[in-house]
Design an enzyme around this catalytic site. Sequence first.
Site, PDB file in Angstrom:
ATOM      1  N   TRP A 127       2.462   1.552  -3.364  1.00 46.09           N
ATOM      2  CA  TRP A 127       1.485   1.958  -4.376  1.00 46.09           C
ATOM      3  C   TRP A 127       1.372   3.477  -4.451  1.00 46.09           C
ATOM      4  CZ3 TRP A 127      -3.092   4.754  -4.238  1.00 46.09           C
ATOM      5  CH2 TRP A 127      -3.909   4.650  -5.371  1.00 46.09           C
ATOM      6  N   HIS A 128       1.511   4.127  -3.295  1.00 40.43           N
ATOM      7  CA  HIS A 128       1.351   5.582  -3.256  1.00 40.43           C
ATOM      8  C   HIS A 128       2.487   6.310  -3.952  1.00 40.43           C
ATOM      9  CE1 HIS A 128      -1.847   4.840  -0.322  1.00 40.43           C
ATOM     10  NE2 HIS A 128      -2.233   6.071  -0.586  1.00 40.43           N
ATOM     11  N   GLY A 129       3.640   5.687  -4.005  1.00 37.31           N
ATOM     12  CA  GLY A 129       4.735   6.372  -4.697  1.00 37.31           C
ATOM     13  C   GLY A 129       6.025   5.586  -4.599  1.00 37.31           C
TER      14      GLY A 129
ATOM     15  N   CYS B  22       0.842  -1.209   0.000  1.00 38.18           N
ATOM     16  CA  CYS B  22       0.000   0.000   0.000  1.00 38.18           C
ATOM     17  C   CYS B  22       0.872   1.253   0.000  1.00 38.18           C
ATOM     18  CB  CYS B  22      -0.918  -0.015   1.233  1.00 38.18           C
ATOM     19  SG  CYS B  22      -2.039   1.374   1.325  1.00 38.18           S
TER      20      CYS B  22
END
Lengths: 373, 476
Positions: B322-324, B319
């Site tokens: 996934w954000h960066g 997670c």
Amino acid sequence: MKYFSVKSPIIWIFFIAISLPGLQMATNFVQDAEIIENRKLATIPNQDFGFFDLHELSKKAIPWFNDHYGFRGFLIRVKDSVDYQIFNFSSKIYVGKDGWLYYRSVLDNEKPHVDRYLSAHHDQVIAGIKAFSADLQARGVPLLVMIPPMKDIIYPQYLPAIERPISRPSQVDLLLQTLKNTPNVQFVDAIPPLKKAAGEYQVFHKTDFHWNDPGAYAVAQALVNRVALIQGVKTPVWDHPLQIESRPYTGGESRFMPIFPKPISEIGFFVKPTWTEAQNCNADHRLSDVFIFEVFCNKNALLKPIVLIGDSFADGMIRAGLAPYFQKLYKVSVNRVSLNRVANDLPPDTGYVLLEFIEVSTGMFEQLANYKN
Amino acid sequence: MLFSSPIFLFGFLPIFFACYFLAPLRARNGVIFAFSLFFYFVDAGVFTLILLMSVAFNFMIALYIYPLEQRYRKIGLSFGIALNLLPLMYYKYWSFFLKTVTDVVNASPNSVHTAIPDIVLLSGVSFFTFHAISYLIDAYLHKVQPSRSFINFGMYMTNFPQLIAGPIVRYSEISEVVEKRPTNVKQIENGILIFSFGLAKKVIFADTAGNIADPIFAMNPHSLTLIDAWIGALCYSLQIYFDFAGYSSMAIGLGLIMGFNFPINFNQPYRAQNITEFWHRWHMTLSRWFRDYVYIPLGGNRKGASKTLFNLFIVFFLCGLWHGAAYTFIAWGIYHGVFLVCERLASNKFHFQPKGFIAHVAALVVIVVGWVIFRSADIVSAGAFIEAMFGFSGQLPNLKIAPEIAVLLTPDKIAFLLLAVLFCFFPMEIFEKKNWPAKVNKFIYQGRCIGAFFSLFFSFALIASNGFNPFIYFKF
């Protein structure tokens, strides 16, 4: 069509709201509120675009649309009006007492920036001024320097609480003090004549960051009498009286805070001509293709020609009757000149050079700090 | 094209809605598809082809694997997922992967210099990849019948309201209305109100908080006072919530206008009394996606306590990633994973779940500190910022606000921030109670309409004002 029978005010209001700006942009069916930004707005992309240039076209179209969509001026005024009426605040202007306005960028950014710069480069700036003066002296031309203050120096009592106050004496104060005692530099301090005149009449605009013409009159008078002293002419030379006229005026600071129903205005004070204007002569004179002089001539004047490297504050002095006291006054914008070239390319009949720039001119301080003979 | 930009609001949207509602019902998906491709093209240019290829590829794969036997379906699914992950891996993570390898090698005595390619981040790649993977998995599981219309499927994959910033919508959530979506006036009205509030969340709250947070995070964290650091952290917490929630609301509102019921994505997450609850309220469609497509396939909580905790940890690592593509995002994900694991352990072993006022405050502190890690330029800066927040920077705790920060705290910003805090914590569900008297419901509805339009028009004014950039002297 069935959609026009939809009886939903929510739907109609929303679709009209998002459609109106585009419609206004396309048809200009109402007069939008004028907004002055002092910048060139993005232009419509007008190149021939092929299919593979569509992305470039869309990238250029967006800033154009963002600058020109309908009711943009109206919406800006709404926001500024809400800020002013509800919060007594503007994101771009300090709203002071009794209708006095001050640019936030000047007080919050430019003044602290100049203060920091001069604390590190005081000696270099002084050295640069001395070097410039030496170059002019080599041609027999004395240098006068004037650094007009911002209106918060003359009228601090109207300032609201600002977030980044500079402690006094500031670095600019220290620089002015040094300049007063610098040999071969004729420092013309604008603050004393302004403060003296402020005791009698208003010397700065409330809604503009410039001094008004009566304020410029007081400083121009001090300048002329100082030049007369240098030249050995019996002072006072300045002999035309001050007559002030007033009329409604909306300054630049007010236009930075466009509100409804109309921008804040004031009763502005201007100088009524009580002198014979100097004539424009050799207008648009080019010298070495470097800079353009605006030239005023009065062959009967007592004082030798002066090259005035200045900004809009210097324009105020010219409006107040400065030019006729000099046989010639060559005016050049301080923002467009290289001091190195000025020293080499002066008009041959130059008697004096006045370098005038406001106390927040970081660019000029940097130029002086880097000035080399 | 940002949803909060003039070109989108006053150029793209009116033209889109005119074309959409004037088109016959059977042509509306084509209108959405065409406008969505154009919407993407404005920012991505030629990379729109990658999106189109993803649409074509997933359309064909789903149709191909759906009727197969389970073992062949699984092979097809694996192939499909791997191919979907390729653009995500390359455009988002390849440079970071090379940088990580370089960092690891350079930590040893043998240092190397690797040229890190400057790869353009493909707009929305995280979102459309997850849409595609959920579609393939649902087709594999026979949870959804693959679309037989390329236009309809393309509309689903590229639908501009949720293409760039979510919510992550599963095909099964809209499959019933893909082919038939009669115009519903009440739904359109509701969509308009939600869109208006979403725009206000973004423009009035998020951008205001960002105007304070961004300069603070740009400062040297070692120079921050305790108060400055907390102002920055709290403002960023507001910024990221209202930015993301605002975008989600705008997407949901636009979806409703078109006839789609997108799932809600945020449910006042700062009301959470523990981290577990926070993740039931924050970016809910992402949490669900990871739960259904990563956590449960890994075994979920069915393979013992330690495996459960491990699975949770993996999910939050992914997670964060996934954000960066940066260590800070991974650290943030792991940080939340650790707290979740601790809460799960406490619940399993001691039947303890944090609740109440103190738990709420503690959860907020944990969340806000997490946002500092998320926002910081690097781990070292994050550490220095957190030190400043808790007075561990080596200097005496300084309760003064630095002048360059105080100048940002203008009366209008303070008013908007206070309103933002109110909306974070006020229990909005009381307006949705079904047992209010009819008059009260009517009053609430009218208030909602007035509030929405006031927010909409003030947002328009704020957008215009933010684009008003005058100069004292004329700039050529």
